[in-house]
Scaffold this active site. Structure first.
Site, PDB file in Angstrom:
ATOM      1  N   ASN A   1       0.880  -1.170   0.000  1.00 30.92           N
ATOM      2  CA  ASN A   1       0.000   0.000   0.000  1.00 30.92           C
ATOM      3  C   ASN A   1       0.921   1.225   0.000  1.00 30.92           C
ATOM      4  O   ASN A   1       1.471   1.598   1.034  1.00 30.92           O
ATOM      5  CB  ASN A   1      -0.878  -0.053   1.254  1.00 30.92           C
ATOM      6  CG  ASN A   1      -1.831   1.112   1.358  1.00 30.92           C
ATOM      7  OD1 ASN A   1      -1.767   2.063   0.559  1.00 30.92           O
ATOM      8  ND2 ASN A   1      -2.713   1.060   2.336  1.00 30.92           N
TER       9      ASN A   1
ATOM     10  N   ARG B   1      -2.585  -2.037  -3.411  1.00 29.30           N
ATOM     11  CA  ARG B   1      -3.757  -1.203  -3.217  1.00 29.30           C
ATOM     12  C   ARG B   1      -3.623   0.024  -4.118  1.00 29.30           C
ATOM     13  O   ARG B   1      -2.616   0.734  -4.063  1.00 29.30           O
ATOM     14  CB  ARG B   1      -3.843  -0.747  -1.767  1.00 29.30           C
ATOM     15  CG  ARG B   1      -5.034   0.156  -1.564  1.00 29.30           C
ATOM     16  CD  ARG B   1      -5.042   0.787  -0.199  1.00 29.30           C
ATOM     17  NE  ARG B   1      -6.227   1.605  -0.073  1.00 29.30           N
ATOM     18  CZ  ARG B   1      -6.376   2.549   0.849  1.00 29.30           C
ATOM     19  NH1 ARG B   1      -5.430   2.782   1.710  1.00 29.30           N
ATOM     20  NH2 ARG B   1      -7.486   3.247   0.889  1.00 29.30           N
TER      21      ARG B   1
ATOM     22  N   HIS C   1     -12.648   3.355  -0.285  1.00 26.37           N
ATOM     23  CA  HIS C   1     -12.749   2.348   0.797  1.00 26.37           C
ATOM     24  C   HIS C   1     -13.547   1.129   0.352  1.00 26.37           C
ATOM     25  O   HIS C   1     -14.091   0.397   1.188  1.00 26.37           O
ATOM     26  CB  HIS C   1     -13.452   2.918   2.061  1.00 26.37           C
ATOM     27  CG  HIS C   1     -12.658   3.922   2.816  1.00 26.37           C
ATOM     28  ND1 HIS C   1     -13.241   5.021   3.421  1.00 26.37           N
ATOM     29  CD2 HIS C   1     -11.343   4.011   3.079  1.00 26.37           C
ATOM     30  CE1 HIS C   1     -12.321   5.731   4.023  1.00 26.37           C
ATOM     31  NE2 HIS C   1     -11.153   5.142   3.833  1.00 26.37           N
TER      32      HIS C   1
ATOM     33  N   ARG D   1      -9.771  15.631   7.187  1.00 25.78           N
ATOM     34  CA  ARG D   1     -10.498  16.073   5.992  1.00 25.78           C
ATOM     35  C   ARG D   1     -11.880  16.586   6.368  1.00 25.78           C
ATOM     36  O   ARG D   1     -12.541  15.998   7.238  1.00 25.78           O
ATOM     37  CB  ARG D   1     -10.656  14.904   5.003  1.00 25.78           C
ATOM     38  CG  ARG D   1      -9.430  14.678   4.157  1.00 25.78           C
ATOM     39  CD  ARG D   1      -9.580  13.441   3.288  1.00 25.78           C
ATOM     40  NE  ARG D   1      -8.794  12.348   3.821  1.00 25.78           N
ATOM     41  CZ  ARG D   1      -8.881  11.073   3.424  1.00 25.78           C
ATOM     42  NH1 ARG D   1      -9.722  10.734   2.488  1.00 25.78           N
ATOM     43  NH2 ARG D   1      -8.111  10.161   3.958  1.00 25.78           N
TER      44      ARG D   1
ATOM     45  N   GLU E   1      -8.608  -5.077   5.180  1.00 23.37           N
ATOM     46  CA  GLU E   1      -8.376  -4.651   3.793  1.00 23.37           C
ATOM     47  C   GLU E   1      -7.210  -5.397   3.151  1.00 23.37           C
ATOM     48  O   GLU E   1      -7.307  -5.853   2.017  1.00 23.37           O
ATOM     49  CB  GLU E   1      -8.100  -3.143   3.757  1.00 23.37           C
ATOM     50  CG  GLU E   1      -9.342  -2.320   4.036  1.00 23.37           C
ATOM     51  CD  GLU E   1      -9.039  -0.847   4.220  1.00 23.37           C
ATOM     52  OE1 GLU E   1      -8.527  -0.484   5.302  1.00 23.37           O
ATOM     53  OE2 GLU E   1      -9.297  -0.067   3.297  1.00 23.37           O
TER      54      GLU E   1
END
Ligand code: ADP
Length: 398
Positions: free
Chosen positions: A7, A88, A177, A238, A382
């Site tokens: 990732n 990813r 996601h 964010r 994940e």
């Protein structure tokens, strides 16, 4: 057989090595190289026994970071029997709705998508290029955050802007996601003992990045992130949803577009309102009387609740709400703040189960048995999902 999952972000490379076992995948070790391009970087390796080793090193670029990953894997013999590398990738645009074997042509297309995800795709592509050179004999597979949401209907993915913005500039909702929402939806179906295809679910991935997803029939039908991962819920740093007029207002007031973008991505959300992006610290501060910390937590929970209500209306029914990721898995107070005010919609919590929930060993139900919809806490996986996807693509290719 082993699979490496990578990732690659702008300043870090996370990795995890899995081994296939009769009963599924087992994590052998995970690691992180951080501080790429900064003065002081570090390389961490955490084997399955959780004895973390850290070296402080200078990491000039992604090539150097991947070199450290190679060294760490070789030094602990984790690279023996490696059969594939899963990557990813945040943005797959409309082109990639499935995990995809990386060829030169696919990497070129990912590069072409970079304008849609300028903060996320360029580092991933850089990491993929270096990894494909370093492990040239292994198949490499890209797994996209956007892919699961490619089932959104046009009513959910189109913004009400001129058609040529969509056609010529790709302005639409993509959602992110997806790997996590898909993973916990599957685990929820197993926990409920029902086929995923029969279920209406709302999955809430509440980590540093956060998003909600409405799932019908096993397919994503709406999600809170948009063209970019900036939209939707209030996140660690964010803003989530805001009036686009805010941007013009600030640019006219003299701020540069880059400064507004940086601030909305890195200095807003919980950090901007409450002074920290860590919910644990905000809870302590709020308990000590810090009003800004209290407000940040309340703004975050209210936004999640509003999305649950919206998706309940969209789905026209609901079998379960699923909480996952750092905050969703570990913060009972956020779960209570989201669910308890929704009793009039049939959502009920079992306070003792909510307080005690630890999803480390599997899904936990935090609504009273016999009530519906169910409220579940499920640990997301994940990386393991990316590893499983990578193996599935290889099986399909053989
Ligand atoms: P990322 O999106 O970076 O993968 P995570 O899913 O790991 O993030 O979530 C990180 C966030 O989860 C932290 O910033 C913190 O706010 C929250 N968190 C982690 N552990 C706890 C805890 N025990 N209690 C409350 N919040 C927690």
């Amino acid at each position: 057989m082993r699979v490496l999952v990578l990732n690659t972000g702008s300043s870090s490379v996370k990795y995890e090595v899995f081994a296939t076992r009769d009963d599924g995948l087992a994590s052998l070790a995970s690691g992180l190289v951080e501080g790429i391009g900064e003065e002081a970087g570090a390389s961490h390796l955490t084997p399955a026994d959780a004895t973390r080793r850290t070296d402080t090193v200078r990491v000039d670029d992604h090539d150097a970071a991947l070199g450290l990953v190679v060294d760490a894997l070789a030094g602990s013999h984790l690279d023996e029997g490696l059969a594939a590398v899963g990557h990813r990738v945040v943005h797959g645009g409309e082109a990639f709705a499935e995990p995809t074997v990386l060829t030169d042509a696919v990497v070129e297309r990912l590069d072409d998508l970079s304008p849609l995800a300028p903060l996320h795709n360029p580092p991933a592509v850089a990491g993929i290029r270096v990894a494909r050179e370093r492990w040239a004999d292994l198949p490499h597979v890209a797994v996209f955050d956007t892919a699961f949401h490619q089932t959104l209907p046009p009513t959910a993915y189109r913004y009400a802007v001129p058609e040529d913005w969509y056609r010529d500039h790709g302005v639409r909702r993509f959602g992110f996601h997806g790997t996590s929402h898909r993973c916990v939806a599957g685990l929820a179906a197993t926990a409920l003992g029902r086929p995923l295809a029969d279920l209406k679910l709302i999955t809430l991935h509440l980590g540093n990045g956060a998003s909600a997803c409405a799932i019908d029939d096993g397919r994503s039908v709406d999600t809170s992130m948009g063209l970019s991962p900036l939209a939707g819920l209030v996140m660690g740093t964010r803003s989530g949803d805001l009036d686009p007029g805010v941007v013009f207002h600030l640019v006219r007031a003299g701020m540069s577009v880059d400064e507004v973008e940086r601030t909305l991505n890195r200095a807003s959300g919980l950090l901007g309102v409450g002074g920290s992006n860590d919910v644990r610290r905000l809870r302590e501060a709020a308990a000590a009387g810090d009003d800004a910390a209290r407000l940040a937590l309340d703004v975050m929970a209210r936004r999640v609740r509003a999305y649950v209500g919206a998706y309940l209306a969209e789905l026209g029914g609901l079998d379960a709400v699923v909480f996952t990721a750092g905050i969703g898995e570990h913060d009972p107070a956020t779960r209570a703040a989201v669910i308890e005010p929704l009793a009039h919609l049939g959502l009920v919590l079992d306070p003792a189960a909510n307080a005690a929930a630890d999803a480390a060993d599997g899904p936990v139900r935090i609504s009273p048995v016999g009530t519906a919809p169910a409220v579940l806490v499920i640990a997301t996986a994940e990386e393991a999902t990316i590893a499983a996807d990578t193996l599935a693509v290889m099986d399909g290719a053989r």
